[in-house]
Motif scaffolding. Structure first.
Motif, PDB file in Angstrom:
ATOM      1  N   ILE A  28      55.785 -18.333  42.177  1.00 16.41           N
ATOM      2  CA  ILE A  28      54.765 -18.365  41.132  1.00 16.41           C
ATOM      3  C   ILE A  28      53.852 -19.539  41.436  1.00 16.41           C
ATOM      4  O   ILE A  28      54.304 -20.589  41.891  1.00 16.41           O
ATOM      5  CB  ILE A  28      55.422 -18.502  39.732  1.00 16.41           C
ATOM      6  N   ASN A  32      48.513 -17.482  39.023  1.00 20.81           N
ATOM      7  CA  ASN A  32      49.171 -16.354  38.379  1.00 20.81           C
ATOM      8  C   ASN A  32      49.073 -16.450  36.871  1.00 20.81           C
ATOM      9  O   ASN A  32      49.019 -17.530  36.303  1.00 20.81           O
ATOM     10  CB  ASN A  32      50.638 -16.289  38.792  1.00 20.81           C
ATOM     11  N   ASN A  99      53.137 -12.365  39.046  1.00 17.39           N
ATOM     12  CA  ASN A  99      52.703 -13.011  40.286  1.00 17.39           C
ATOM     13  C   ASN A  99      51.864 -12.103  41.166  1.00 17.39           C
ATOM     14  O   ASN A  99      51.694 -12.372  42.349  1.00 17.39           O
ATOM     15  CB  ASN A  99      53.916 -13.540  41.060  1.00 17.39           C
ATOM     16  N   GLY A 100      51.352 -11.026  40.574  1.00 14.84           N
ATOM     17  CA  GLY A 100      50.523 -10.084  41.319  1.00 14.84           C
ATOM     18  C   GLY A 100      51.306  -8.898  41.851  1.00 14.84           C
ATOM     19  O   GLY A 100      50.709  -7.919  42.310  1.00 14.84           O
TER      20      GLY A 100
END
Length: 115
Positions: A28, A32, A99-100
């Motif tokens: 992370i 984010n 975190n995508g």
């Protein structure tokens, strides 16, 4: 993998304050999105506040002006400062990180507002 650990919950009287913390470890970073959610007994989990790219914030109407979300990127820690607490703020508060790729949740911390 991301691990989130909340702390700071407890019992407080109406009008009081609490500060929740969420310590993050793993994949992370400051870019984010991180959020606080809460879930009261018998109710669905709801979004309380979000912070993205370290500074942009959004709040639920019910907490705007009373709660402040912030993060310390050096400590990888998310905070929720809660002021002027009301009985209807009673809930389990959860930290959430995205975190995508994946969404991660903490275990929750209980906040009880009662006289």
């Amino acid at each position: 993998q991301v691990r989130l650990v909340e702390s700071g919950g407890g019992l407080v009287q109406p009008g009081g304050s609490l500060r929740l913390s969420c310590a993050a470890s793993g994949s992370i970073n400051s870019g984010n999105s991180m959020s606080w959610y809460r879930q009261a007994p018998g109710k669905q989990r709801e979004l309380v506040a979000t912070i993205v790219i370290g500074r942009t914030t959004n709040y639920a109407d019910s907490v705007r002006g009373r709660f402040t979300i912030s993060r310390d990127n050096a400590k990888n820690t998310l905070y929720l400062q809660m002021n002027s607490l009301k009985p209807e703020d009673t809930a389990v508060y959860y930290c959430r990180a995205y975190n995508g790729f994946f969404v991660y949740w903490g275990q929750g911390t209980q906040v009880t507002v009662s006289s």
